[in-house]
Every structure is written in structure tokens, then in C-alpha cells.
Design a protein around this motif. Sequence first.
Motif, mmCIF file in Angstrom:
data_model
loop_
_atom_site.group_PDB
_atom_site.id
_atom_site.type_symbol
_atom_site.label_atom_id
_atom_site.label_comp_id
_atom_site.label_asym_id
_atom_site.label_seq_id
_atom_site.Cartn_x
_atom_site.Cartn_y
_atom_site.Cartn_z
ATOM 1 N N PHE B 74 -149.821 0.078 27.953
ATOM 2 C CA PHE B 74 -150.667 -0.155 29.130
ATOM 3 C C PHE B 74 -151.820 0.832 29.079
ATOM 4 O O PHE B 74 -151.641 1.988 28.723
ATOM 5 C CB PHE B 74 -149.876 0.068 30.422
ATOM 6 N N GLU B 94 -151.051 -3.908 38.660
ATOM 7 C CA GLU B 94 -152.225 -4.593 38.133
ATOM 8 C C GLU B 94 -151.945 -5.461 36.906
ATOM 9 O O GLU B 94 -152.647 -6.416 36.648
ATOM 10 C CB GLU B 94 -153.321 -3.581 37.776
ATOM 11 N N TYR B 95 -150.954 -5.050 36.094
ATOM 12 C CA TYR B 95 -150.786 -5.739 34.812
ATOM 13 C C TYR B 95 -149.501 -6.549 34.695
ATOM 14 O O TYR B 95 -149.498 -7.639 34.158
ATOM 15 C CB TYR B 95 -150.834 -4.746 33.645
ATOM 16 N N ASP B 96 -148.384 -5.960 35.115
ATOM 17 C CA ASP B 96 -147.113 -6.628 34.851
ATOM 18 C C ASP B 96 -146.148 -6.327 35.994
ATOM 19 O O ASP B 96 -145.537 -5.273 36.051
ATOM 20 C CB ASP B 96 -146.534 -6.129 33.517
#
Lengths: 143, 291
Positions: B74, B94-96
Motif C-alpha cells: 500500500f 481508501e484502498y481495501d
Amino acid sequence: MSQSYNRGLIEDFGRWKEFSAGMWAWIFHKFTGWMLIGYLFTHIAVLSTAIGAAQGETMMLASEQVDVYTGTIQGLESLFIIRVLEVGLLAVAVFHILNGLRLLMVDLGIGLTAQDKSFYASLILTGVITVASVPTFLTGVGL
Amino acid sequence: MSTQQQEPETQEAPEDPEMKGTQSPQERRLEEKESGLTEDADSAGDLEGETVHLKVFRYDPEVEGKQEPRFDDFHVPFEKGMTVLDAVMYARDEYDSSLTFRHSCRQAVCGSDAFFVNGKQRLGCKTQIVELEQPVRIEPLPHQEVVKDLVVDMDHFYDQMHAVEPYFQDEETPAAADLEEQRQSPENREKIKMSSRCIWCGACMSSCNIAAGDNEYLGPAAINKAYKFAMDDRESEAIKEHRLRILEQEHGVWRCQTQFSCTEVCPKDIPLTEHIQELKREAVKKNLKFW
Ligand code: HEM
Ligand code: SF4
Ligand code: FES
């Protein structure tokens, strides 16, 4: 929870690079302690040739007839590898003694905050003493 | 003025270095930070406006693609004062959103976010990103089974904590109806002060080689918990003996080989090894007889 993942022993030992001073001290102390025990047995084996010597047993050393005790010791001491091993033995014993004193202090609760420094000090002192001993141990040995 | 206010007695400076303000662990850390002793402190200022590279351990027995443990990368935008916990929270938000870890207080109080960060047990919320080398490798605590991602099974740790009877026991406790206080001397309070700071994060147990090899070993946190009560003067001698009897069992204090790894990782700076050593001496003293 249906399942969980056990990372196992291999990963534990794979972490050796992340060990701290006290962990190394423990590993080295175990190792040196058992090395000293091992030496004790060879030491007894060599010295016990004195029993044979007392009973008049002899052997040939450099085409000379000598008693078996003198022959065994002189024979061993003439080997370069034995001299090197002796330096190693000294290093092992010195570290074990110095770190042993450190452990005694730790057991008495003295200087616990300096335990890592005292370990490094043991290592350095061991190194210095070992190097200083090399001339003594290696005199008069044919390569 | 209706109440009489007594002048406070003048106080001697206490022995404890933390109280004397000579050098507390916190001050030591600050000093180290200023003198650049901490890992890669030079990069501290340079991180502004950059991203932080995280490598996070992933595992989930219930998801097809995650049954084989792996590391995910990340890249999280750095912010001043960002902690490891902030960084993984950003990655999750935000990502996962499936990235799983425990956290609650975010201020080193609840003890739920101990991770294995760059090879050392640390509290996520108490570890500044700038103090770490990149990429920052974040793994679940070693020597505990992984349930999912950074979440480990803490049951065994809690069992050991409960095994030392971590509660005050005294027959002489005044009846609640009397509203009597059961006072402790300031000296005695100082003695157990550090031991009372434990937040049950499990970092110490995870760092201990002995605990890793001997599942029954009580472990540093539980022994420290026992220390808190065994050293409390308000408990009777008989109860102290009972406590020492638990501690001196085969898998108690004598398993400790003074490797100091627990003391080094404890986020609350509890001198764990010192406490274990003191209990060893107490146990010996109790059993010594000159007759
Ligand atoms: C002045 C000399 C020595 C000192 C101060 C010393 C000190 C110590 C101490 C304090 C320990 C206990 C470590 C612990 O807390 O678990 C220890 C362990 C041990 N020592 Fe020594 N020692 C000395 C000489 C020797 C010698 C001559 C031998 C062998 C013949 C030896 C063999 C061992 C062994 C096998 C252990 C146990 C290692 C293990 O934990 O498996 N030591 N020593
Ligand atoms: S003693 Fe320290 S490292 Fe261990 S559980 Fe308590 S707070 Fe965490
Ligand atoms: S989130 Fe509570 S201790 Fe870190």
C-alpha cells in the motif's frame, strides 16, 4: 473462527536477524556451556592416559619410545588444528565466564538497564583476550 | 473559609527516576529522537508530501485468494505525525476495506493494536512512521495464531493473565457499607506503579522465545500482573504466599531466561524482567530455611 494460520517454527528461527542482545546472550551462553561440557569429556579422556603411563605403558612418538601420557599430549600439541581448537576453547570459556558473571548480576537485580551493554562488553573482552592469547597458543607448532 | 485547609507536607523527592524526572523512558526516547539515534531519523522531515510504502501481511481462511499468506503493498500519503495505525487505517478506508486489524483508543490505552512492525512488536498507534525504515513491514504478532490479516488469537494470552488470579484478595477489606478506604502507603504505591500500567497488548508474550517454545509458560505480562498484587502490602502474607506458589510452579517465573526481549518491546515501559527477577528472589527467600 473456522481456521487459523500457524506460522510454525521455521519462521521463528528465520527471525534471528531481529533478535536482541539478551537473546543472543542466551543462545551463546547455552552454546558455550555445552561446548565446555564436551571439552570436559575429551579432557578426561586425554588425562586418563596417565593411568596407562603409571603402569608402564609406552608408545612411539617421532620414532622415540615415550610413556603413553607424554606421547599423547605431545602428539596432540604438535598438531596445528589442536592449537586452533585451543584458542577456540579459550574464547568459549572466557565468554561463558564473563557472560556468566553478567547473568549472576542479572539474577541479583543489579544493573538491569545496562544488560545489553554488559553483553557487548563481554563479547568485546572475549575478542580481545582471545586475540591476545594467539601468540601463546601457537608458539612452536609446525604448520 | 469554612473548611480548614492543611498545608501539604513537604515531600521528599521519590527514588523512582520517573518521579524524580532525571530520565524517564519517555525522555530517553525524545532524546534519542533528537540526537537521531532512532532508526532512520534523518528522513523525518523529508517525508512531507510523500507516500509511505507499507507491506502488510494478508491471510483469510475464508476467502479463496487469501488462503495462502502473502504481503500486500500500500502507498499511503504521509501526514505529519502519522502513526502505523493511521497508515493502515488509511489503507483500509481508501484502498481495501477488507484489510482487518484491531484498534480502538488510538492512544496506547486499550492495547488492541500490537503488531509486528519492521521486525519488532510495537503498538501501531504509538509508533511514528518517520521513525521507521521503508517499506514498513506490518505483520500480526508472532507466536500467536493468525485469524485474519493482522488479527491474532489472543485467547491463550488472556488465559495466562487470568491464571495468576489478577484481582485484589484480602479478607480484611472493610465492608462496603462502612465506606472505609483501604489505604496504601505512597511508597508501596510507587513500588507497584510501573506494574500497574499493563494494557494487555500481548507484545511482551509475543516477543518471548521461551513462551514460544513452552505454551504453558505464564509469560511476562501475567507474571507482572501477579507482581502487582504480590507486592501490594494490603494483601495478607498468606495470600502473598499463595501467589508465590502459583508463580514458582514449573511453568512460572523459573522459565524466564532473562533475555529481556519483553522489557524491550513493552509499549508502557514496564521493567518486566526486573519484576520477574524480583519474584524469583521472593520465591527463593520463602523456601529458604536455616535449621
Ligand atoms: C567461572 C566459570 C563459570 C561461570 C561464572 C558460569 C556461569 C554460568 C551461569 C550463571 C549459568 C546459568 C545460566 C542461566 O541462568 O540459565 C551457566 C550455565 C551453564 N554452564 Fe557455566 N559457568 C562457568 C563455568 C562453566 C564450566 C567450566 C562449564 C562446563 C564444564 C559450564 C557449563 C555450563 C552449562 C552446560 C550451562 C547450562 C547451559 C544451558 O542453559 O543449557 N560452565 N554457567
Ligand atoms: S506488559 Fe507491556 S507488552 Fe506486555 S501486555 Fe502489558 S503493556 Fe503489553
Ligand atoms: S488503538 Fe488502543 S492501544 Fe493502540
